[in-house]
Write a protein that holds these residues in place. Structure first.
Motif, PDB file in Angstrom:
ATOM      1  N   LYS A 115      21.490  34.418  50.801  1.00  0.00           N
ATOM      2  CA  LYS A 115      22.239  35.521  51.625  1.00  0.00           C
ATOM      3  C   LYS A 115      22.626  36.522  50.971  1.00  0.00           C
ATOM      4  CE  LYS A 115      21.916  33.950  56.320  1.00  0.00           C
ATOM      5  NZ  LYS A 115      21.172  32.684  55.944  1.00  0.00           N
ATOM      6  N   ILE A 116      22.480  37.766  51.455  1.00  0.00           N
ATOM      7  CA  ILE A 116      23.393  38.852  50.849  1.00  0.00           C
ATOM      8  C   ILE A 116      24.555  39.065  51.398  1.00  0.00           C
ATOM      9  CG2 ILE A 116      23.397  41.202  50.379  1.00  0.00           C
ATOM     10  CD1 ILE A 116      20.413  41.573  50.449  1.00  0.00           C
ATOM     11  N   VAL A 117      25.560  38.608  50.511  1.00  0.00           N
ATOM     12  CA  VAL A 117      27.057  38.519  51.125  1.00  0.00           C
ATOM     13  C   VAL A 117      27.784  40.020  51.082  1.00  0.00           C
ATOM     14  CG1 VAL A 117      29.264  37.516  50.957  1.00  0.00           C
ATOM     15  CG2 VAL A 117      27.160  36.340  50.204  1.00  0.00           C
ATOM     16  N   LEU A 118      27.564  40.642  50.090  1.00  0.00           N
ATOM     17  CA  LEU A 118      28.103  42.135  49.723  1.00  0.00           C
ATOM     18  C   LEU A 118      27.136  42.949  49.107  1.00  0.00           C
ATOM     19  CD1 LEU A 118      31.819  41.454  48.063  1.00  0.00           C
ATOM     20  CD2 LEU A 118      31.249  42.403  50.350  1.00  0.00           C
ATOM     21  N   LYS A 119      27.497  44.140  49.696  1.00  0.00           N
ATOM     22  CA  LYS A 119      26.443  45.271  49.173  1.00  0.00           C
ATOM     23  C   LYS A 119      27.131  46.401  48.649  1.00  0.00           C
ATOM     24  CE  LYS A 119      22.470  48.227  50.499  1.00  0.00           C
ATOM     25  NZ  LYS A 119      21.717  48.318  51.756  1.00  0.00           N
ATOM     26  N   PHE A 120      27.061  46.762  47.348  1.00  0.00           N
ATOM     27  CA  PHE A 120      27.604  48.209  46.930  1.00  0.00           C
ATOM     28  C   PHE A 120      26.670  49.374  46.737  1.00  0.00           C
ATOM     29  CE2 PHE A 120      30.221  44.457  45.732  1.00  0.00           C
ATOM     30  CZ  PHE A 120      31.359  44.944  46.460  1.00  0.00           C
ATOM     31  N   ILE A 121      26.655  50.486  47.134  1.00  0.00           N
ATOM     32  CA  ILE A 121      25.986  51.485  46.863  1.00  0.00           C
ATOM     33  C   ILE A 121      26.701  52.271  45.721  1.00  0.00           C
ATOM     34  CG2 ILE A 121      24.818  53.532  47.862  1.00  0.00           C
ATOM     35  CD1 ILE A 121      24.533  52.007  50.366  1.00  0.00           C
ATOM     36  N   GLY A 122      26.147  52.586  44.858  1.00  0.00           N
ATOM     37  CA  GLY A 122      26.781  53.465  43.843  1.00  0.00           C
ATOM     38  C   GLY A 122      27.509  52.546  42.923  1.00  0.00           C
ATOM     39  N   PRO A 123      28.044  52.991  41.768  1.00  0.00           N
ATOM     40  CA  PRO A 123      29.069  52.291  40.728  1.00  0.00           C
ATOM     41  C   PRO A 123      30.065  51.492  41.374  1.00  0.00           C
ATOM     42  CG  PRO A 123      29.486  54.618  40.611  1.00  0.00           C
ATOM     43  CD  PRO A 123      28.337  54.741  41.604  1.00  0.00           C
ATOM     44  N   LEU A 124      30.195  50.411  40.786  1.00  0.00           N
ATOM     45  CA  LEU A 124      31.137  49.380  41.230  1.00  0.00           C
ATOM     46  C   LEU A 124      32.416  50.311  40.471  1.00  0.00           C
ATOM     47  CD1 LEU A 124      29.708  46.070  40.023  1.00  0.00           C
ATOM     48  CD2 LEU A 124      29.801  46.828  42.147  1.00  0.00           C
ATOM     49  N   ASN A 125      33.746  49.845  41.173  1.00  0.00           N
ATOM     50  CA  ASN A 125      34.994  50.226  40.766  1.00  0.00           C
ATOM     51  C   ASN A 125      35.982  48.997  40.942  1.00  0.00           C
ATOM     52  OD1 ASN A 125      35.342  49.996  43.743  1.00  0.00           O
ATOM     53  ND2 ASN A 125      35.022  52.249  43.631  1.00  0.00           N
ATOM     54  N   GLU A 126      37.311  49.191  40.558  1.00  0.00           N
ATOM     55  CA  GLU A 126      38.211  48.164  40.538  1.00  0.00           C
ATOM     56  C   GLU A 126      38.305  47.665  41.901  1.00  0.00           C
ATOM     57  OE1 GLU A 126      39.829  46.798  38.170  1.00  0.00           O
ATOM     58  OE2 GLU A 126      39.337  48.102  36.607  1.00  0.00           O
ATOM     59  N   LYS A 127      37.999  48.157  42.991  1.00  0.00           N
ATOM     60  CA  LYS A 127      38.291  47.808  44.388  1.00  0.00           C
ATOM     61  C   LYS A 127      36.971  46.888  44.364  1.00  0.00           C
ATOM     62  CE  LYS A 127      40.051  50.338  48.338  1.00  0.00           C
ATOM     63  NZ  LYS A 127      39.753  51.587  49.031  1.00  0.00           N
ATOM     64  N   SER A 128      35.834  47.211  44.252  1.00  0.00           N
ATOM     65  CA  SER A 128      34.867  46.290  44.367  1.00  0.00           C
ATOM     66  C   SER A 128      34.831  45.190  43.439  1.00  0.00           C
ATOM     67  CB  SER A 128      33.503  47.018  44.310  1.00  0.00           C
ATOM     68  OG  SER A 128      33.473  47.991  43.358  1.00  0.00           O
ATOM     69  N   PHE A 129      35.448  45.232  42.293  1.00  0.00           N
ATOM     70  CA  PHE A 129      35.508  44.250  41.612  1.00  0.00           C
ATOM     71  C   PHE A 129      36.561  43.069  42.062  1.00  0.00           C
ATOM     72  CE2 PHE A 129      37.982  42.096  37.937  1.00  0.00           C
ATOM     73  CZ  PHE A 129      36.923  41.599  37.194  1.00  0.00           C
ATOM     74  N   ASP A 130      37.683  43.496  42.781  1.00  0.00           N
ATOM     75  CA  ASP A 130      38.615  42.675  43.244  1.00  0.00           C
ATOM     76  C   ASP A 130      37.941  42.047  44.498  1.00  0.00           C
ATOM     77  OD1 ASP A 130      40.528  43.495  41.443  1.00  0.00           O
ATOM     78  OD2 ASP A 130      41.467  44.892  42.925  1.00  0.00           O
ATOM     79  N   LYS A 131      36.978  42.507  45.087  1.00  0.00           N
ATOM     80  CA  LYS A 131      36.481  42.286  46.302  1.00  0.00           C
ATOM     81  C   LYS A 131      35.518  41.054  45.949  1.00  0.00           C
ATOM     82  CE  LYS A 131      35.134  44.787  50.530  1.00  0.00           C
ATOM     83  NZ  LYS A 131      34.353  46.083  51.099  1.00  0.00           N
ATOM     84  N   ILE A 132      34.510  41.338  44.833  1.00  0.00           N
ATOM     85  CA  ILE A 132      33.825  40.285  44.605  1.00  0.00           C
ATOM     86  C   ILE A 132      34.723  39.061  43.757  1.00  0.00           C
ATOM     87  CG2 ILE A 132      32.159  39.474  42.610  1.00  0.00           C
ATOM     88  CD1 ILE A 132      31.387  42.575  42.700  1.00  0.00           C
ATOM     89  N   GLU A 133      35.632  39.110  43.036  1.00  0.00           N
ATOM     90  CA  GLU A 133      36.329  37.838  42.722  1.00  0.00           C
ATOM     91  C   GLU A 133      37.183  37.314  43.881  1.00  0.00           C
ATOM     92  OE1 GLU A 133      38.307  37.934  38.950  1.00  0.00           O
ATOM     93  OE2 GLU A 133      36.087  37.893  38.666  1.00  0.00           O
ATOM     94  N   LYS A 134      37.656  37.904  44.968  1.00  0.00           N
ATOM     95  CA  LYS A 134      38.227  37.251  46.009  1.00  0.00           C
ATOM     96  C   LYS A 134      37.244  36.150  46.523  1.00  0.00           C
ATOM     97  CE  LYS A 134      41.166  38.789  49.492  1.00  0.00           C
ATOM     98  NZ  LYS A 134      41.478  39.831  50.541  1.00  0.00           N
ATOM     99  N   ILE A 135      36.203  36.670  46.974  1.00  0.00           N
ATOM    100  CA  ILE A 135      35.083  36.041  47.468  1.00  0.00           C
ATOM    101  C   ILE A 135      34.599  34.730  46.650  1.00  0.00           C
ATOM    102  CG2 ILE A 135      32.584  35.935  48.174  1.00  0.00           C
ATOM    103  CD1 ILE A 135      32.994  38.488  49.668  1.00  0.00           C
ATOM    104  N   ILE A 136      34.434  35.098  45.402  1.00  0.00           N
ATOM    105  CA  ILE A 136      34.064  33.974  44.501  1.00  0.00           C
ATOM    106  C   ILE A 136      34.947  32.713  44.693  1.00  0.00           C
ATOM    107  CG2 ILE A 136      33.203  33.168  42.287  1.00  0.00           C
ATOM    108  CD1 ILE A 136      32.499  36.003  41.642  1.00  0.00           C
ATOM    109  N   LYS A 137      36.264  33.132  44.431  1.00  0.00           N
ATOM    110  CA  LYS A 137      37.450  31.988  44.528  1.00  0.00           C
ATOM    111  C   LYS A 137      37.196  31.251  45.848  1.00  0.00           C
ATOM    112  CE  LYS A 137      41.336  34.334  41.984  1.00  0.00           C
ATOM    113  NZ  LYS A 137      42.368  34.947  42.450  1.00  0.00           N
TER     114      LYS A 137
END
Lengths: 171, 120, 624
Positions: A149-171
């Motif tokens: 399933k697609i859990v998250l989607k980012f349009i455009g370049p990743l930034n620190e915010k999206s980085f944190d979001k990804i890390e948070k979900i994987i934990k």
């Protein structure tokens, strides 16, 4: 009497229209597809180096996190997000999959040699049709996948915010 | 009146249903109805953005796979939302869009009709 | 530097002139029999100051004074002089200054030209117009000042979007604004006439001229915009049902309806409330257009700078104007006069009513199609697009009866039934359908709806031609406009039905071949121009033994850095050959799009005929 009700209704609808336009002013008129959780699309693609054919059904394992990143060597924002991708590579709970979008093989290879290769596997999208299967409309776009399933989607370049979001979900 | 009827009959007799449009025309018809997400005021047909070029390819592939026009639209709506279609589909969000003009037409008609009846 | 300063102070001074105008107007309203000359003088001073301000801005552009923010944002030293000048109104601030200029110009002309009319009516119209003028002054000075100062002055400007550097687009805004702003005079005048209970035959004759003037300019303005879209946007289309286009079409539809309605009012003193509503609607739609375009609320091809604050100002101003007009309409207007007169079922009055009915329907389709996405987005957060298929589905079927009524209507008489022995109308109808059928049959493009549609357009075409022959001078201008309209519909239909196109990728030296056409890409040359580099492709096109050389271009502008594709078009009386080329992401291939578009030039000609009809009627000063 009729005149009165009529003018009353008129004023009410005017206020309503005013309100809508006022609200509309503060909304962006540019459209972006919504982030709805969807199943991953069915597709088949060649791998970047080995040129081996891969099918989406048996590609992703159930209990593994994947990050699909659509990129191209000619796309400037891709360079911008590249360091973040390299940092995400160091997280062993996450597998990075690149989708090379409408690129020239040589310059794509040069790009990876110069900036480092964050991807575990790279798939080829020579004509851009696979990106459309994913519902993407530009580069870069990034999808976080779990249990097909697609859990998250980012349009455009990743930034620190999206980085944190990804890390948070994987934990 | 007779002449009118005569011509009408001729036309009806000679009438035939048009042959099915070929794949190429169907592709144009579909891409004209799709809105490009990159240059958001153009249709995919008119646009030369990378996205539009790929989308044209996808549409032509889907036609070759034998998908119908509506199936292709549904496929794309699933990916990009209703926004991508220039021809808004009938659903609870668009009933008003389609019917309001027609209601206004009927409303105007009644007003004029009443006025004319009163004259008589 | 200096010219910007002069322009700025002239603008502020212009606003202050409104006070003496108000003062003398109110004093004069009650006291004397004739209009005080001071009022006209002050109106002239205001006009003069706005002209000075406008010229100030033009000079800032000519001398590339980049300490002026507007110039900095929209101009560049390497731009040709012509586009430096036209760049003045190619941007938000400048275009609003132009609005204001036309507003003040028109009210001045109005005062001079209305000497025979009631004094109170003239003064009141001036006052209503002043409210609009003050609104624009404040808007300009507060949130869209064209003379904002940057310090230190940059050395170079940002440049004007190259697709706007075009002769048709250079004169498009002024012409369109003459139409838009003309409707402001109608608006002010109708409000003042309503308050004074002055709506009458005399008033109708007088206001008809203003309706005609705005109508002609609006028609021409839309035409220019459409021509520009045709060859500059490079897609071969001329009307995209884009929100910005719709926004100019809506006032046109309302104005056209008003034009017909004023006729009834002039001849028969009927439908006065309807005329008032239409006049208010027309101006509201013009303002609404300015709001929708300038606020960035719409998602359109034509990119304009978005600024919600500006949008809010226009929005509030617009609603104040609507509110004022509604209050005036409901308090002052008496409707009892209408019911006293009657007309017969098959009379000209009925046909004009039917015309109004359809026009209002078309207007509602365009209006709803344009604003519905905004409403839906705000209310339910659903986003949809409303594009050409929607408009075609709702408008085309209704065009058929519309065209038929348009043909029959002018054959009827005022008041009494006049359609007994008009056998030829039936014959012409049958003939039209037959011709349409045969034409479509020969070209194998037959569809029931096409046949009937082309048939009804032919019907109007033949009926108007017959009138040219048999009625010569009677209603010549009206007939000319109707004839132009039938020609327009016919050309658009044939253009749509018979257009062909080829899309292919070619590189230099390659050839595209099918059984009808042969396209050879013979050469590619590079030229250095003043503010862009041009890549010109040379194409040889063979079609039915005819050879044509076409040279489309890719222009890489230096400031701002934008690539535009310039179509090359060979126009002939029967069809246009239209070719564009575009880069492809990889390698030396170019994407070539070649189209043959029949009767293209007739679309422009027919719109010219339509407005020519209006112009003739204005010059003759007789019935439309």
């Amino acid at each position: 009497m009729i005149n009165k009700t009529f003018s009353f209704l008129f004023v009410i609808s005017l206020v309503f229209i005013f309100f809508i336009f006022y609200k509309g002013l503060n909304k962006s008129s540019l459209y972006e597809p919504k982030n709805e959780i969807k199943n991953i699309p069915k597709f088949s693609a060649l791998t970047f180096f080995e040129k081996k054919k891969i099918n989406s059904e048996n590609f992703f394992e159930q209990n593994e996190y994947y990050l699909i990143n659509i990129w191209a060597s000619w796309c400037l924002p891709c360079r911008e997000e590249h360091p973040l991708l390299l940092r995400l590579r160091d997280n062993d709970k996450l597998k990075l999959i690149g989708l090379n979008y409408k690129d020239n093989f040589e310059s794509a290879k040069k790009f990876l040699n110069k900036l480092g290769n964050p991807y575990e596997k790279i798939l080829l999208d020579e004509d851009g049709t696979k990106a459309i299967e994913w519902g993407a409309f530009g580069v870069p776009e990034t999808f976080l996948i779990y249990q097909n399933k697609i859990v998250l989607k980012f349009i455009g370049p990743l930034n620190e915010k999206s980085f944190d979001k990804i890390e948070k979900i994987i934990k | 009146m007779k002449i009118l009827k005569f011509f009408l009959i001729i036309i009806i007799v000679f009438y035939f249903t048009p042959s099915n449009a070929n794949d190429y025309e169907l592709e144009n018809k579909i891409t004209k109805n799709l809105r490009c997400l990159v240059c958001q005021g153009q249709s995919v047909y008119d646009s030369d953005s990378e996205f539009a070029i790929s989308l044209k390819l996808v549409v032509s592939n889907k036609i070759k796979e034998g998908l119908s026009e509506d199936q292709i639209y549904n496929f794309l709506i699933e990916k990009y939302g209703d926004w991508i279609l220039y021809d808004p589909q009938f659903n609870k969000y668009t009933y008003l869009l389609w019917f309001l003009p027609l209601l206004i037409f009927l409303f105007g008609g009644t007003i004029i009709f009443k006025k004319l009846i009163r004259l008589k | 530097m200096l010219s910007s300063l002069i322009g700025y102070y002239a603008l502020i001074l212009g606003l202050t002139i409104s006070f003496p105008i108000f003062f003398f107007s109110i004093r004069n309203f009650k006291n004397r029999e004739i209009l005080d000359n001071k009022i006209i003088n002050f109106t002239f001073i205001q006009l003069f100051l706005v002209i000075v301000s406008f010229i100030g801005l033009i000079f800032s552009f000519i001398y590339s004074d980049f300490s002026n923010e507007t110039v900095f944002n929209n101009s560049h030293t390497t731009k040709p002089l012509f586009y430096k000048i036209t760049g003045t109104w190619g941007n938000h601030e400048g275009s609003l200054l132009l609005w204001l200029l036309v507003l003040t110009l028109f009210i001045f002309i109005f005062l001079i030209k209305s000497k025979n009319l009631l004094k109170e009516y003239r003064i009141l119209t001036l006052l209503f117009q002043q409210i609009i003028i003050i609104g624009f002054f404040v808007f300009l000075i507060k949130s869209s000042n064209p003379f904002n100062y940057i310090s230190p002055a940059p050395k170079e400007g940002l440049g004007l979007n190259p697709i706007l550097q075009d002769p048709a687009l250079a004169i498009h805004p002024p012409i369109l604004y003459l139409g838009y702003v003309g409707s402001s005079i109608i608006f002010s005048s109708v409000l003042s006439a309503t308050s004074l209970n002055y709506i009458s035959k005399t008033w109708a004759t007088h206001i008809k001229k203003w309706v005609l003037v705005s109508w002609i300019f609006l028609t021409l303005g839309i035409l220019l915009g459409s021509i520009w879209a045709y060859y500059e946007l490079g897609w071969g289309g001329f009307w995209f049902w884009d929100p910005v286009e719709n926004v100019s079409l809506m006032p046109w539809l309302a104005l056209t309806t008003l034009l017909h309605c004023v006729l009834i009012l002039e001849k028969r003193s009927l439908l006065s409330s309807w005329v008032i509503i239409l006049s208010i609607t027309t101006f509201t739609l013009s303002m609404c257009g300015t709001f929708l375009v300038r606020s960035g609320i719409l998602n359109s091809v034509h990119t304009f700078a978005n600024d919600p604050e500006r949008g809010l100002f226009i929005l509030i101003f617009l609603f104040i104007l609507i509110l004022i007009s509604l209050v005036i309409f409901f308090t002052f207007h008496k409707t009892n006069r209408d019911s006293l007169v009657s007309f017969s079922l098959l009379s000209k009055e009925t046909s004009i009513l039917i015309n109004n009915w359809f026009m209002m329907y078309f207007l509602s389709v365009v209006l709803i199609g344009t604003v519905y996405p905004i409403f839906l987005d705000v209310i339910s957060s659903e986003q949809i697009s409303v594009g050409p298929p929607f408009y075609h589905k709702l408008i085309i079927p209704f065009l058929i009866p519309f065209l038929i009524f348009m043909a029959i209507g002018p054959q009827l008489k005022w008041m009494k039934s006049g359609l007994h022995s008009k056998f030829y109308l039936l014959i012409l109808f049958a003939l039209s359908i037959l011709i349409s059928f045969l034409i479509l049959k020969i070209f194998n493009a037959i569809l029931l709806i096409n046949t009937i549609l082309v048939g009804s357009a032919f019907y109007l075409f033949f009926v108007t031609i017959r009138d040219f022959i048999f009625k010569r001078n009677k209603n010549f201008s009206q007939n000319l406009s109707h004839f132009g309209f039938s020609l327009l519909i016919l050309s658009i239909l044939f253009n749509n039905i018979f257009s062909t196109e080829i899309i292919t990728n070619l590189k230099v030296g390659e050839k595209f071949d099918n059984d009808k056409v042969q396209i050879t890409f013979t050469n590619l040359k590079k030229f250095e121009e003043k503010n862009y580099v041009s890549f010109k492709g040379y194409f040889l096109i063979k079609e039915r033994k005819l050879e044509d050389n076409l040279e489309p271009e890719l222009r890489v502008y230096n400031q701002p850095n934008i690539i535009t594709s310039e179509a090359d078009i060979k126009t002939s009386m029967l069809s246009d050959k239209f070719i564009t080329m575009n880069t492809v992401q990889n390698e030396e291939y170019f994407n070539i799009r070649y189209q043959v578009k029949p009767f293209m030039v007739w679309i422009w000609i027919s719109v010219l005929l339509i407005s020519l009809g209006g112009a003739l009627s204005l010059l003759r000063g007789k019935s439309v």
